[in-house]
Scaffold this active site. Structure first.
Site, PDB file in Angstrom:
ATOM      1  N   GLY A   4       0.522  -1.265  -0.107  1.00 42.23           N
ATOM      2  CA  GLY A   4      -0.058  -0.069   0.031  1.00 42.23           C
ATOM      3  C   GLY A   4       0.980   1.188  -0.088  1.00 42.23           C
ATOM      4  O   GLY A   4       1.957   1.175  -0.770  1.00 42.23           O
ATOM      5  N   GLU A   5       0.591   2.023   0.858  1.00 45.87           N
ATOM      6  CA  GLU A   5       1.567   3.298   0.797  1.00 45.87           C
ATOM      7  C   GLU A   5       1.934   3.470   2.232  1.00 45.87           C
ATOM      8  O   GLU A   5       1.096   3.661   3.481  1.00 45.87           O
ATOM      9  CB  GLU A   5       0.669   4.522   0.366  1.00 45.87           C
ATOM     10  CG  GLU A   5       1.318   5.754   0.071  1.00 45.87           C
ATOM     11  CD  GLU A   5       2.601   5.404  -0.550  1.00 45.87           C
ATOM     12  OE1 GLU A   5       2.256   4.830  -2.023  1.00 45.87           O
ATOM     13  OE2 GLU A   5       3.664   5.800  -0.282  1.00 45.87           O
ATOM     14  N   SER A   6       3.305   3.332   2.629  1.00 47.32           N
ATOM     15  CA  SER A   6       3.818   3.390   3.776  1.00 47.32           C
ATOM     16  C   SER A   6       3.434   4.389   4.779  1.00 47.32           C
ATOM     17  O   SER A   6       3.500   4.313   6.087  1.00 47.32           O
ATOM     18  CB  SER A   6       5.240   2.862   3.898  1.00 47.32           C
ATOM     19  OG  SER A   6       6.093   3.722   3.241  1.00 47.32           O
TER      20      SER A   6
ATOM     21  N   CYS B 240       6.245  -5.165   0.418  1.00 46.16           N
ATOM     22  CA  CYS B 240       6.315  -3.660   0.019  1.00 46.16           C
ATOM     23  C   CYS B 240       6.293  -2.727   1.095  1.00 46.16           C
ATOM     24  O   CYS B 240       7.124  -2.522   1.673  1.00 46.16           O
ATOM     25  CB  CYS B 240       5.283  -3.903  -1.180  1.00 46.16           C
ATOM     26  SG  CYS B 240       5.826  -2.487  -2.498  1.00 46.16           S
TER      27      CYS B 240
ATOM     28  N   ARG C  57      12.642   4.189  -0.525  1.00 48.46           N
ATOM     29  CA  ARG C  57      11.116   4.113  -1.250  1.00 48.46           C
ATOM     30  C   ARG C  57      11.461   4.268  -2.559  1.00 48.46           C
ATOM     31  O   ARG C  57      12.009   4.963  -3.046  1.00 48.46           O
ATOM     32  CB  ARG C  57      10.413   5.026  -0.317  1.00 48.46           C
ATOM     33  CG  ARG C  57       9.951   4.707   0.962  1.00 48.46           C
ATOM     34  CD  ARG C  57       8.968   5.699   1.615  1.00 48.46           C
ATOM     35  NE  ARG C  57       7.773   5.742   0.935  1.00 48.46           N
ATOM     36  CZ  ARG C  57       7.077   6.813   0.633  1.00 48.46           C
ATOM     37  NH1 ARG C  57       7.431   8.079   1.048  1.00 48.46           N
ATOM     38  NH2 ARG C  57       5.926   6.876   0.138  1.00 48.46           N
TER      39      ARG C  57
ATOM     40  N   ILE D 226       5.564  -3.366  -7.597  1.00 43.34           N
ATOM     41  CA  ILE D 226       4.651  -2.043  -7.976  1.00 43.34           C
ATOM     42  C   ILE D 226       5.316  -1.074  -6.902  1.00 43.34           C
ATOM     43  O   ILE D 226       5.144  -0.875  -5.787  1.00 43.34           O
ATOM     44  CB  ILE D 226       3.214  -2.183  -7.473  1.00 43.34           C
ATOM     45  CG1 ILE D 226       3.002  -3.190  -8.269  1.00 43.34           C
ATOM     46  CG2 ILE D 226       2.577  -0.995  -7.877  1.00 43.34           C
ATOM     47  CD1 ILE D 226       1.539  -4.082  -8.084  1.00 43.34           C
ATOM     48  N   ARG D 227       6.196   0.195  -7.528  1.00 45.42           N
ATOM     49  CA  ARG D 227       6.773   1.133  -6.813  1.00 45.42           C
ATOM     50  C   ARG D 227       7.255   0.763  -5.637  1.00 45.42           C
ATOM     51  O   ARG D 227       7.137   1.090  -4.707  1.00 45.42           O
ATOM     52  CB  ARG D 227       5.730   2.193  -6.444  1.00 45.42           C
ATOM     53  CG  ARG D 227       5.184   2.609  -7.970  1.00 45.42           C
ATOM     54  CD  ARG D 227       4.075   3.815  -7.409  1.00 45.42           C
ATOM     55  NE  ARG D 227       4.712   5.101  -6.957  1.00 45.42           N
ATOM     56  CZ  ARG D 227       4.221   5.465  -5.699  1.00 45.42           C
ATOM     57  NH1 ARG D 227       3.329   4.905  -5.203  1.00 45.42           N
ATOM     58  NH2 ARG D 227       4.907   6.686  -5.476  1.00 45.42           N
TER      59      ARG D 227
ATOM     60  N   HIS E  31       5.070  -8.485  -4.317  1.00 45.25           N
ATOM     61  CA  HIS E  31       3.674  -8.689  -3.782  1.00 45.25           C
ATOM     62  C   HIS E  31       3.197 -10.273  -4.091  1.00 45.25           C
ATOM     63  O   HIS E  31       2.481 -10.324  -4.968  1.00 45.25           O
ATOM     64  CB  HIS E  31       2.603  -7.791  -4.501  1.00 45.25           C
ATOM     65  CG  HIS E  31       2.657  -6.226  -4.134  1.00 45.25           C
ATOM     66  ND1 HIS E  31       2.006  -5.866  -2.976  1.00 45.25           N
ATOM     67  CD2 HIS E  31       3.508  -5.359  -5.032  1.00 45.25           C
ATOM     68  CE1 HIS E  31       2.542  -4.492  -2.846  1.00 45.25           C
ATOM     69  NE2 HIS E  31       3.192  -4.386  -3.998  1.00 45.25           N
TER      70      HIS E  31
ATOM     71  N   GLU F 185       1.003 -11.650  -2.843  1.00 44.28           N
ATOM     72  CA  GLU F 185      -0.541 -11.668  -2.493  1.00 44.28           C
ATOM     73  C   GLU F 185      -1.132 -11.485  -3.892  1.00 44.28           C
ATOM     74  O   GLU F 185      -2.517 -11.543  -4.158  1.00 44.28           O
ATOM     75  CB  GLU F 185      -0.939 -10.872  -1.534  1.00 44.28           C
ATOM     76  CG  GLU F 185      -0.972  -9.336  -1.815  1.00 44.28           C
ATOM     77  CD  GLU F 185       0.553  -8.616  -1.568  1.00 44.28           C
ATOM     78  OE1 GLU F 185       1.456  -9.471  -1.660  1.00 44.28           O
ATOM     79  OE2 GLU F 185       0.567  -7.402  -1.584  1.00 44.28           O
TER      80      GLU F 185
HETATM   81  N1  GLN Z   1       5.768   3.051  -2.617  1.00 42.36           N
HETATM   82  C1  GLN Z   1       5.048   2.488  -1.581  1.00 42.36           C
HETATM   83  C2  GLN Z   1       5.527   3.193  -0.364  1.00 42.36           C
HETATM   84  O1  GLN Z   1       6.470   3.778  -0.267  1.00 42.36           O
HETATM   85  C3  GLN Z   1       5.114   1.067  -1.754  1.00 42.36           C
HETATM   86  C4  GLN Z   1       4.285   0.707  -2.731  1.00 42.36           C
HETATM   87  C5  GLN Z   1       3.429  -0.596  -2.480  1.00 42.36           C
HETATM   88  O2  GLN Z   1       3.502  -1.286  -1.623  1.00 42.36           O
HETATM   89  N2  GLN Z   1       3.281  -1.360  -3.758  1.00 42.36           N
HETATM   90  O3  GLN Z   1       4.793   2.862   0.832  1.00 42.36           O
END
Ligand code: GLN
Length: 204
Positions: free
Chosen positions: A48-50, A80, A109, A138-139, A183, A185
């Site tokens: 997700g987004e940390s 991630c 990140r 993913i990112r 991921h 999952e």
């Molecule tokens: N870029 C996201 C972060 O910094 C992590 C991306 C992800 O969990 N797919 O949290």
């Protein structure tokens, strides 16, 4: 019923983790309050987004209980953004973002470059038998350093702009902590979740 495994469900792809847990015979418990951690044999911090997750973990009063459970040896699996939350050092993060310091790695990140933020790769993972593991990034964070007691279980060869090709760890473990920068999952391959279940069984 299988073992109860908590899945932090404040943000990110917790539903996919819950589904994978059902697939490996566990009982997922969505965690949004400290009470929901009670009785969990393990915990997953999803992708997700940390930065957003950091804020939500704190506002839900989950930071202290999660820290205490990690201290007590609860097995925790981070994917991630979850890997970023568990790392001891974070680069290019927000100054105030949560760093649980559960595994001795430094992560950057969104470190895989600006253009190719998402890619897939076939991995050989120590402890996982059979065909390669298809990994979806993913990112994703880049693990820049592994120190202390952390071990690398898989890595990818990646060509960085201006830096050439480097091997980057993408699965690491330390004691009962497991992290992946991709991921598991998001694919139908349950072997990384199975590996986490084995870590839980061994920790008991
Ligand atoms: N870029 C996201 C972060 O910094 C992590 C991306 C992800 O969990 N797919 O949290």
């Amino acid at each position: 019923m299988g073992l109860k495994i908590g899945v932090l469900a404040v943000q990110g792809d917790f539903a996919e983790h819950s589904k994978a847990l059902v697939g490996v015979g566990a009982e997922p418990v969505e965690v949004r309050t400290p009470e929901q951690l009670d009785g969990c044999a393990g915990l997953i911090l999803p992708g997700g987004e940390s930065t957003a997750m950091s804020l939500l973990i704190r506002s839900a009063g989950l930071e202290q209980p999660i820290r205490e459970l990690i201290e007590a040896g609860l097995p925790v699996f981070g994917t991630c953004a979850g890997m970023i939350l568990l790392a001891s050092r974070i680069s290019d993060g927000r100054e105030d973002q949560l760093s649980l310091g559960a595994i001795d790695i430094s992560v950057r990140r969104n470190g895989f470059g600006r253009q190719i933020r998402s890619f897939e790769s076939d991995l050989s993972v120590r402890g996982v038998d059979g065909p390669a593991v298809r990994a979806v990034f993913i990112r994703a964070p880049v693990v820049e350093e592994v120190f202390g007691d952390a071990e690398v279980l898989a890595s990818v060869e990646y060509t960085f702009d201006g830096k050439g090709s480097l091997r980057v760890p993408v699965v690491c473990a330390q004691g009962s902590i497991l992290v992946t920068s991709f991921h598991p999952e998001l694919t139908d391959d349950l072997r990384i979740h199975e590996m986490f279940m084995v870590m839980i069984e061994r920790s008991n």
